[in-house]
Design an enzyme around this catalytic site. Structure first.
Site, PDB file in Angstrom:
ATOM      1  N   ARG A 281      -1.816  14.981  11.691  1.00  0.00           N
ATOM      2  CA  ARG A 281      -0.879  14.574  10.632  1.00  0.00           C
ATOM      3  C   ARG A 281      -0.438  15.837   9.890  1.00  0.00           C
ATOM      4  NH1 ARG A 281      -1.662   9.066   9.426  1.00  0.00           N
ATOM      5  NH2 ARG A 281       0.106   9.129   7.995  1.00  0.00           N
TER       6      ARG A 281
ATOM      7  N   LYS B 241       0.849  -1.214   0.000  1.00  0.00           N
ATOM      8  CA  LYS B 241       0.000   0.000   0.000  1.00  0.00           C
ATOM      9  C   LYS B 241       0.874   1.250   0.000  1.00  0.00           C
ATOM     10  CE  LYS B 241      -1.711   1.732   3.978  1.00  0.00           C
ATOM     11  NZ  LYS B 241      -1.472   3.169   4.220  1.00  0.00           N
TER      12      LYS B 241
ATOM     13  N   ASP C 279       4.354   0.931  11.888  1.00  0.00           N
ATOM     14  CA  ASP C 279       3.192   0.218  11.346  1.00  0.00           C
ATOM     15  C   ASP C 279       3.118  -1.225  11.830  1.00  0.00           C
ATOM     16  OD1 ASP C 279       3.328   1.855   8.090  1.00  0.00           O
ATOM     17  OD2 ASP C 279       2.651   2.525  10.058  1.00  0.00           O
TER      18      ASP C 279
ATOM     19  N   CYS D 184      -5.958  12.150  11.351  1.00  0.00           N
ATOM     20  CA  CYS D 184      -6.483  10.788  11.197  1.00  0.00           C
ATOM     21  C   CYS D 184      -6.511  10.162  12.584  1.00  0.00           C
ATOM     22  CB  CYS D 184      -5.597   9.995  10.246  1.00  0.00           C
ATOM     23  SG  CYS D 184      -4.073   9.486  11.023  1.00  0.00           S
TER      24      CYS D 184
HETATM   25  C1  EPZ Z   1       3.838   7.116   5.985  1.00  0.00           C
HETATM   26  O1  EPZ Z   1       3.007   8.110   6.542  1.00  0.00           O
HETATM   27  C2  EPZ Z   1       2.992   5.862   5.904  1.00  0.00           C
HETATM   28  N1  EPZ Z   1       1.846   6.110   5.026  1.00  0.00           N
HETATM   29  C3  EPZ Z   1       2.503   5.471   7.301  1.00  0.00           C
HETATM   30  O2  EPZ Z   1       1.776   4.257   7.179  1.00  0.00           O
HETATM   31  C4  EPZ Z   1       3.731   5.234   8.181  1.00  0.00           C
HETATM   32  O3  EPZ Z   1       3.299   4.938   9.490  1.00  0.00           O
HETATM   33  C5  EPZ Z   1       4.614   6.486   8.189  1.00  0.00           C
HETATM   34  O4  EPZ Z   1       4.968   6.842   6.833  1.00  0.00           O
HETATM   35  C6  EPZ Z   1       5.889   6.275   8.972  1.00  0.00           C
HETATM   36  O5  EPZ Z   1       6.594   5.201   8.435  1.00  0.00           O
HETATM   37  C7  EPZ Z   1       2.009   6.047   3.691  1.00  0.00           C
HETATM   38  O6  EPZ Z   1       3.106   5.832   3.200  1.00  0.00           O
HETATM   39  C8  EPZ Z   1       0.800   6.274   2.846  1.00  0.00           C
HETATM   40  P1  EPZ Z   1       5.719  10.585   8.071  1.00  0.00           P
HETATM   41  P2  EPZ Z   1       3.498   9.650   6.550  1.00  0.00           P
HETATM   42  O7  EPZ Z   1       5.564  11.819   7.263  1.00  0.00           O
HETATM   43  O8  EPZ Z   1       4.240   9.954   5.309  1.00  0.00           O
HETATM   44  C9  EPZ Z   1       5.487  13.965  11.372  1.00  0.00           C
HETATM   45  C10 EPZ Z   1       0.026   2.762   7.588  1.00  0.00           C
HETATM   46  O9  EPZ Z   1      -0.452   2.256   8.616  1.00  0.00           O
HETATM   47  N2  EPZ Z   1       5.375  14.911  10.243  1.00  0.00           N
HETATM   48  O10 EPZ Z   1       6.995   9.795   7.959  1.00  0.00           O
HETATM   49  O11 EPZ Z   1       2.346  10.497   6.916  1.00  0.00           O
HETATM   50  C11 EPZ Z   1       4.234  13.121  11.508  1.00  0.00           C
HETATM   51  O12 EPZ Z   1       3.276  13.795  12.279  1.00  0.00           O
HETATM   52  C12 EPZ Z   1       0.385   4.223   7.560  1.00  0.00           C
HETATM   53  O13 EPZ Z   1       0.263   2.145   6.524  1.00  0.00           O
HETATM   54  C13 EPZ Z   1       5.434  16.273  10.503  1.00  0.00           C
HETATM   55  O14 EPZ Z   1       5.567  16.692  11.648  1.00  0.00           O
HETATM   56  O15 EPZ Z   1       4.506   9.592   7.769  1.00  0.00           O
HETATM   57  C14 EPZ Z   1       4.739  11.877  12.192  1.00  0.00           C
HETATM   58  O16 EPZ Z   1       4.792  12.127  13.590  1.00  0.00           O
HETATM   59  C15 EPZ Z   1       0.112   4.906   8.906  1.00  0.00           C
HETATM   60  N3  EPZ Z   1       5.327  17.141   9.467  1.00  0.00           N
HETATM   61  C16 EPZ Z   1       6.172  11.743  11.665  1.00  0.00           C
HETATM   62  O17 EPZ Z   1       6.511  13.009  11.093  1.00  0.00           O
HETATM   63  C17 EPZ Z   1       5.179  16.711   8.171  1.00  0.00           C
HETATM   64  O18 EPZ Z   1       5.105  17.551   7.248  1.00  0.00           O
HETATM   65  C18 EPZ Z   1       6.354  10.677  10.602  1.00  0.00           C
HETATM   66  O19 EPZ Z   1       5.416  10.957   9.605  1.00  0.00           O
HETATM   67  C19 EPZ Z   1       5.117  15.321   7.926  1.00  0.00           C
HETATM   68  C20 EPZ Z   1       5.228  14.446   8.982  1.00  0.00           C
END
Ligand code: EPZ
Length: 417
Positions: free
Chosen positions: A121, A22, A305, A116
């Protein structure tokens, strides 16, 4: 509302081909916009999140249809650059379309993706990298209004290795004049898969999987026929189910290196695990022991995850295991549902302590989010009696057909309309 019914206590035996990933196919679907023609995606999982992405592509004027098991996308007819609110609300990771639309159209418009179940997020890193590449982004009335003019490549650094912000930056950089060097990029395997897809289109992207990714923009693109990587979190889920219930399973089409922190934890808990670049085998007597603290971290650390499904696998282990969730604020929502099955888990802020109990009892439970729902599948396989799992739409976001897949491994599982 449909429910998944599992009668636990069955040892899991058998072989399963793991579905496509995914978290790889979603950015790849956005990346198809970079080529104004036809691309074929194989091993594309049939998920509700993929359906949502298909609806966005069609809204933008693209074609996206299933043909002989592959998803065929043709973006030649793209004639819009906006993603309406109702489509954004279906899937918060739709923000991944922003960079690709900007690269293709020079402008983009979409509503602010909501939070979410896992907590807020934010997308501040997405916006700061796009602005650094020259995009003018106004936030007005809950919508993002973006004008790119001429995007110009440059060196830029992420303050934290955000997966989504890394992907958005790479996609926007493909539309930039010159070279972009992204420092402190996320290193997840899904980003390597995105790079491999972009290179198949003719884009010049290098370094994915390391903390520094280089993109030379405005390369002529061509169509591609591409097979999406296997889903390492789905694989982790089914391994945890076999570990919890006991049994001997083999997962094919999956690269063991992509989930080595998960298999190391299962090995420490007493499972026999072996694997290579194409398969993983696990044998468990179902009688697990507690393990050292699990701290979630960006790849190659322990994946957030897989936190819920490993927790579910350890509910009957001997001893106590500490979990520290360092990525998301609110990722223990599955704990209350697991407690209904007899689990002994205490939570304080980002720390959860799982103390093994002798038995779990089947119960009526509800999915709270995607991976929390997967944890209920794992616990149901190890519980005595029947577990009825409701709100399974959460699971369908990321698992193509858990009844088919766990059933193939011998679980007594059925979908009850
Ligand atoms: C991706 O989400 C995945 N989703 C998530 O999988 C996964 O848990 C996550 O990466 C971490 O590995 C997809 O790929 C579609 P991040 P993403 O940006 O990109 C903070 C699942 O269950 N952050 O790496 O949203 C954020 O709040 C899903 O399959 C900011 O602060 O994750 C989080 O605390 C859930 N500012 C941390 O970084 C931003 O602009 C990591 O988020 C972006 C993120």
């Amino acid at each position: 509302m449909s429910q998944i019914i599992i009668r636990g206590g069955q040892r899991l035996e058998g072989t399963l081909e793991v579905q496509g990933a995914k978290n790889s196919v979603l950015p790849i679907l956005a990346a198809t916009i970079l080529h104004p023609g036809r691309t074929v995606l194989r091993r594309c999982p049939r998920l509700t999140d993929v359906d949502a992405s298909i609806r966005i592509l069609r809204h933008l004027g693209c074609e996206a249809d299933w043909e002989d098991g592959a998803l065929v996308v043709n973006t030649a007819g793209m004639n819009r650059w906006d993603v309406p609110d109702h489509l954004m609300r279906e899937m918060r990771s739709s923000v991944i379309f922003l960079g690709a639309i900007l690269a293709r159209c020079g402008r983009a418009e979409m509503s602010y993706p909501g939070g979410c179940e896992l907590g807020p997020r934010p997308i501040d890193l997405h916006l700061s990298t796009l602005r650094a590449l020259g995009a003018h982004i106004r936030e007005e009335g809950g919508r993002l209004l973006c004008q790119a003019g001429t995007l110009a490549g440059r060196e830029l650094a992420l303050s934290l290795p955000s997966v989504g912000a890394t992907e958005n930056a790479i996609l926007a950089a493909c539309g930039c004049e010159g070279e972009t060097v992204l420092v402190n990029a996320a290193r997840e395997p899904e980003i390597v898969d995105l790079q491999n897809f972009l290179r198949a289109l003719g884009c010049d992207v290098r370094g994915a999987g390391s903390s520094t990714v280089c993109v030379r923009g405005r390369q002529a693109t061509r169509g591609a026929d591409y097979a999406v990587m296997p889903d390492r979190i789905a694989a982790a889920t089914y391994l945890c189910a076999a570990a919890a219930a006991g049994g001997e399973v083999e997962l094919t089409g999956v690269d063991a290196r992509h989930l080595s922190t998960v298999t190391a934890a299962l090995h420490e808990a007493g499972c026999h695990v072996s694997g290579d670049s194409g398969r993983i085998r696990l044998r468990s007597e179902g009688d697990l022991r507690s393990i050292g603290a699990i701290r979630t971290a960006p790849y190659p650390g322990f994946p957030t995850d897989a936190q819920a499904v490993l927790m579910a696998a350890l509910l009957r282990s001997h001893g106590a295991t500490v979990f520290v969730e360092n990525i998301f604020e609110n990722r223990y929502r599955h704990v209350d549902e697991l407690r209904r099955m007899g689990a002994d888990i205490s939570v304080a802020d980002r720390v959860a302590v799982v103390t093994g109990v002798r038995r779990l009892s089947g119960a009526g439970v509800r999915c709270t989010d995607l991976r929390g729902g997967a944890a209920l599948l794992v616990a149901g396989c190890a519980a005595e009696g029947e577990t009825a799992i409701g709100d399974i739409h959460h699971i369908r976001r990321g698992y193509e057909d858990p009844v088919r897949d766990l059933g193939a491994l011998g679980a007594d599982i059925r979908l009850e309309p």
